[in-house]
Design an enzyme around this catalytic site. Structure first.
Site, mmCIF file in Angstrom:
data_model
loop_
_atom_site.group_PDB
_atom_site.id
_atom_site.type_symbol
_atom_site.label_atom_id
_atom_site.label_comp_id
_atom_site.label_asym_id
_atom_site.label_seq_id
_atom_site.Cartn_x
_atom_site.Cartn_y
_atom_site.Cartn_z
ATOM 1 C CG PHE A 4 -1.710 1.218 1.459
ATOM 2 C CD1 PHE A 4 -2.879 1.400 0.725
ATOM 3 C CD2 PHE A 4 -1.356 2.185 2.394
ATOM 4 C CE1 PHE A 4 -3.674 2.530 0.917
ATOM 5 C CE2 PHE A 4 -2.147 3.311 2.601
ATOM 6 C CZ PHE A 4 -3.307 3.477 1.860
ATOM 7 N N GLY A 5 0.606 2.161 -0.905
ATOM 8 C CA GLY A 5 1.342 3.419 -0.957
ATOM 9 C C GLY A 5 0.460 4.572 -0.508
ATOM 10 C CE1 TYR A 6 2.987 4.973 4.040
ATOM 11 C CE2 TYR A 6 3.202 7.358 4.183
ATOM 12 C CZ TYR A 6 3.684 6.092 4.455
ATOM 13 O OH TYR A 6 4.879 5.941 5.122
ATOM 14 N N GLY A 7 2.270 7.794 -0.064
ATOM 15 C CA GLY A 7 3.104 8.960 -0.386
ATOM 16 C C GLY A 7 3.532 8.846 -1.831
ATOM 17 C CB SER A 8 6.852 8.977 -3.495
ATOM 18 O OG SER A 8 7.500 7.867 -2.931
ATOM 19 C CD GLU A 74 9.537 4.384 -0.017
ATOM 20 O OE1 GLU A 74 9.353 5.155 0.935
ATOM 21 O OE2 GLU A 74 9.342 4.719 -1.209
HETATM 22 C C1 SIN Z 1 4.689 5.633 0.535
HETATM 23 O O1 SIN Z 1 4.588 6.305 -0.489
HETATM 24 O O2 SIN Z 1 3.830 4.768 0.806
HETATM 25 C C2 SIN Z 1 5.864 5.757 1.460
HETATM 26 C C3 SIN Z 1 6.388 7.114 1.598
HETATM 27 C C4 SIN Z 1 6.960 7.710 0.351
HETATM 28 O O3 SIN Z 1 7.750 7.061 -0.358
HETATM 29 O O4 SIN Z 1 6.638 8.861 0.036
#
Ligand code: SIN
Length: 171
Positions: A4-8, A74
């Protein structure tokens, strides 16, 4: 396996995946509390608080390669953490997946900061992965395209846009 991604990870998808599902995880809040300033998740006082993002299904044969790639990408403070994912589509049942979480004990964690201070940093910072503005604008754009509300994110986006406008007016 699902990630699951919440940022990039919601907009910079540089790994192969089989399926993409929009949804949320619960009990966290998305905050710009990693240096750069990039986002991490902090435990919320409200166990029902949602963080929306995107889940990706990784095929079994690509799993090792994708994990190695993402562990490297990451590496600055993020650790793989299992959580329950709730798909937006009500017909689908929740399932367990992995997130990259920058917990409060990671050496890069900046701790709480005022949105104005975060915006000042984002307006001028750049790192190995590119400009911090770009990270913020891409993330805000992606969340808007998914019709997701996130006050912290949009408030910082507005503040950064006004800082940039002010700079441009002076030059
Ligand atoms: C994410 O995107 O889930 C992790 C944080 C990031 O890489 O910005």
């Amino acid at each position: 396996m699902w990630i699951f991604g919440y940022g990039s990870l919601t907009w910079k998808v540089d790994f192969p995946y089989q399926q993409r599902v929009v949804g949320y995880i619960k009990g966290y809040a998305r905050r710009f509390w990693q240096p750069g300033r990039v986002v991490t998740l902090v435990p919320s006082k409200d166990p029902e608080e949602k963080v929306w993002g995107v889940a990706y299904k990784i095929s079994e044969e690509k799993q090792e390669e994708v994990m190695a790639h993402l562990d490297h990408r990451e590496k600055d403070g993020y650790q793989r953490t299992p959580v329950t994912f709730f798909p937006q589509e009500a017909a689908l049942k929740p399932w367990e997946l992995i997130i990259y979480l920058g917990s409060e004990t990671n050496p890069f964690y900046t701790g709480p900061a005022k949105e104005d201070e975060i915006a000042q940093i984002i307006a001028s910072a750049a790192g190995p992965s590119g400009s911090n503005k770009e990270y913020l604008f891409q993330l805000a754009q992606t969340m808007r395209s998914l019709n997701i509300n996130d006050n912290h994110l949009y408030s910082i986006e507005n503040k950064v846009k006004s800082i940039i406008e002010n700079i441009n007016q002076k030059t």
